[in-house]
Motif scaffolding. Structure first.
Motif, PDB file in Angstrom:
ATOM      1  N   HIS A 162      -8.070   1.985   0.658  1.00  0.00           N
ATOM      2  CA  HIS A 162      -8.591   3.253   0.400  1.00  0.00           C
ATOM      3  C   HIS A 162      -7.705   3.747  -0.785  1.00  0.00           C
ATOM      4  O   HIS A 162      -8.224   4.724  -1.381  1.00  0.00           O
ATOM      5  N   ARG A 221     -17.145   1.988   2.041  1.00  0.00           N
ATOM      6  CA  ARG A 221     -17.129   2.587   3.203  1.00  0.00           C
ATOM      7  C   ARG A 221     -15.573   2.935   3.262  1.00  0.00           C
ATOM      8  O   ARG A 221     -15.432   4.257   3.872  1.00  0.00           O
ATOM      9  N   VAL A 222     -14.860   2.165   2.951  1.00  0.00           N
ATOM     10  CA  VAL A 222     -13.414   2.445   2.995  1.00  0.00           C
ATOM     11  C   VAL A 222     -12.814   3.113   1.858  1.00  0.00           C
ATOM     12  O   VAL A 222     -11.770   3.820   2.129  1.00  0.00           O
ATOM     13  N   ALA A 253       0.721  -1.268   0.082  1.00  0.00           N
ATOM     14  CA  ALA A 253      -0.047   0.128  -0.070  1.00  0.00           C
ATOM     15  C   ALA A 253       0.735   1.417   0.004  1.00  0.00           C
ATOM     16  O   ALA A 253       0.441   2.323  -0.494  1.00  0.00           O
ATOM     17  N   ASP A 254       2.092   1.193   0.394  1.00  0.00           N
ATOM     18  CA  ASP A 254       2.885   2.389   0.659  1.00  0.00           C
ATOM     19  C   ASP A 254       3.895   2.373  -0.364  1.00  0.00           C
ATOM     20  O   ASP A 254       4.597   3.484  -0.362  1.00  0.00           O
ATOM     21  N   PRO A 293      -7.801  -0.959   5.552  1.00  0.00           N
ATOM     22  CA  PRO A 293      -7.844   0.142   5.301  1.00  0.00           C
ATOM     23  C   PRO A 293      -6.977   0.983   4.189  1.00  0.00           C
ATOM     24  O   PRO A 293      -7.424   1.445   3.309  1.00  0.00           O
ATOM     25  N   PRO A 294      -5.654   1.131   4.576  1.00  0.00           N
ATOM     26  CA  PRO A 294      -4.750   1.570   3.850  1.00  0.00           C
ATOM     27  C   PRO A 294      -4.744   1.209   2.066  1.00  0.00           C
ATOM     28  O   PRO A 294      -4.693   1.998   1.393  1.00  0.00           O
TER      29      PRO A 294
END
Lengths: 107, 269
Positions: B199, B228-229, B169-170, B195-196
């Motif tokens: 999202h 939602r996320v 994710a990062d 989530p990350p």
């Protein structure tokens, strides 16, 4: 962590210092960093460099979320949080995912 | 080395047919030294840096982005848990776009080149990255893999990331679209647990829809959690195996392609 030690060593050399004494990291509470793992990795990566034996200091940054309804920030502990004012859910993190070197102490 | 889980210490990342020694940097990095509070001479001194540890990867990712754009490529970063169906999804996407869009793939795994072999037998140009112990692909690995491909022969570059919903994710790879896969057997609350990643995704694909009833899949709850996320993500539900739902995804890709081309066209004026 390799990046952090690399930056620290470079900084020391640029300042004509012979050792890195301390590394000051700013770590967001939601940055997925495990402090023990960070410390372990730091010790390993510093070996045989001028940062060997340096202290690792970690400053935590509290997470804050942005509520588009209230147009204001609120402190949060999770990625998706409820605004304490209007109770709408928000996933817009403004702070809390940092992973940066704040400063390096050299000598 | 992964900044989050610390994996990859001393590992050897292998890109395609070439083994790259860990930590070797053949490029001379011109680091702009942001040195504040700088004093010459002996004695303890504190130098303020305020630099993100992700700086280097972010910079390489932007370099990739510019390069891919100049090559008029649409670039996808496919992420998911292990076993969600990334390879099959990519293989079927390529097969059904044959004659319309040419796909090339960079695939990352810790070990084996099985995924590359599967894609290669389907006639898809592919480079395999074996990361050894690293749990994610980074921009540097992608750049090195891309060097081994004839990008001028491609319209779409697909990057199949290491199966992992956390660390990738990062790591920006320079992609246009981040596509997260979630199979019907993984549980409805997956997006809430990671989530990350969800999202950060531009597209979410619910895969293996042919197994939905056998798995007791709760579609409404999954879609609600996804929204939602990641309220901005485009959602597709499909089965790469049976072909159900694939048309909407393929049409979406075909629509994206002219956008990738026109970005360069604007600069030409």
């Amino acid at each position: 962590m390799e990046e952090a030690v690399r930056m620290a060593v470079e900084t020391a050399k640029a300042a004509q210092a012979s050792r890195v004494v301390k590394l000051h990291l700013r770590v967001g509470t939601l940055s997925a960093v495990v402090p023990e793992a960070m410390q372990f990795a730091f010790d390993v990566v510093c070996r045989d460099t001028i940062a060997e034996g340096a202290t690792l200091e970690m400053e935590t940054v509290a997470a804050a979320c942005w509520c588009p309804e209230c147009r204001a920030e609120f402190e949060c502990a999770e990625f998706i949080s409820e605004c304490p004012r209007c109770h709408n859910l928000s996933g817009e993190l403004r702070r809390g995912r940092e992973l940066e070197i704040a400063s390096v102490e050299v000598s | 080395m992964c900044k989050e889980c610390g994996c990859g210490l001393g590992g050897d990342v292998k890109v395609g047919g070439h083994a790259d020694g860990h930590g070797h940097d053949h490029h001379h990095d011109h680091e702009p030294g942001h040195h504040h509070g700088h004093e010459h001479g002996q004695g303890q001194q504190t130098v303020t840096l305020q630099r993100s540890l992700m700086e280097k990867n972010d910079r390489l990712a932007e370099r990739n982005r510019g390069f891919f754009r100049a090559k008029k490529l649409l670039v996808l970063n496919i992420v998911s848990s292990p076993g969600s169906g990334k390879t099959t999804f990519i293989r079927e996407t390529a097969a059904q776009l044959a004659g319309r869009l040419r796909l090339g793939v960079i695939v990352g795994d810790l070990a084996t080149d099985n995924d590359a072999a599967r894609l290669r037998t389907a006639g898809i140009p592919v480079v395999q990255i074996t990361t050894g112990t690293v749990c994610h692909l980074d921009a540097d690995m992608v750049a090195r893999a891309a060097e081994q491909m004839d990008l001028d022969q491609l319209d779409v570059l697909v990057i199949e990331n290491v199966g992992n919903l956390v660390c990738p994710a990062d790591y920006d790879l320079g992609e246009d679209l981040r596509v997260v896969l979630l199979s019907v057997t993984e549980g409805e609350d997956k997006p809430l647990k990671y989530p990350p990643m969800f999202h950060s995704a531009h597209v979410a694909v619910v895969t293996k829809s042919d197994l939905a009833s056998a798995a007791g899949f709760n579609r409404d709850l999954t879609l609600a959690n996804l929204k939602r996320v990641s309220h901005h993500a485009q959602i597709f539900e499909l089965s790469a195996k049976t072909g159900e739902g694939m048309k909407a995804w393929l049409d979406f890709l075909l629509e994206q392609r002219p956008a990738a081309k026109s970005k360069t066209k604007n600069i030409e004026h």
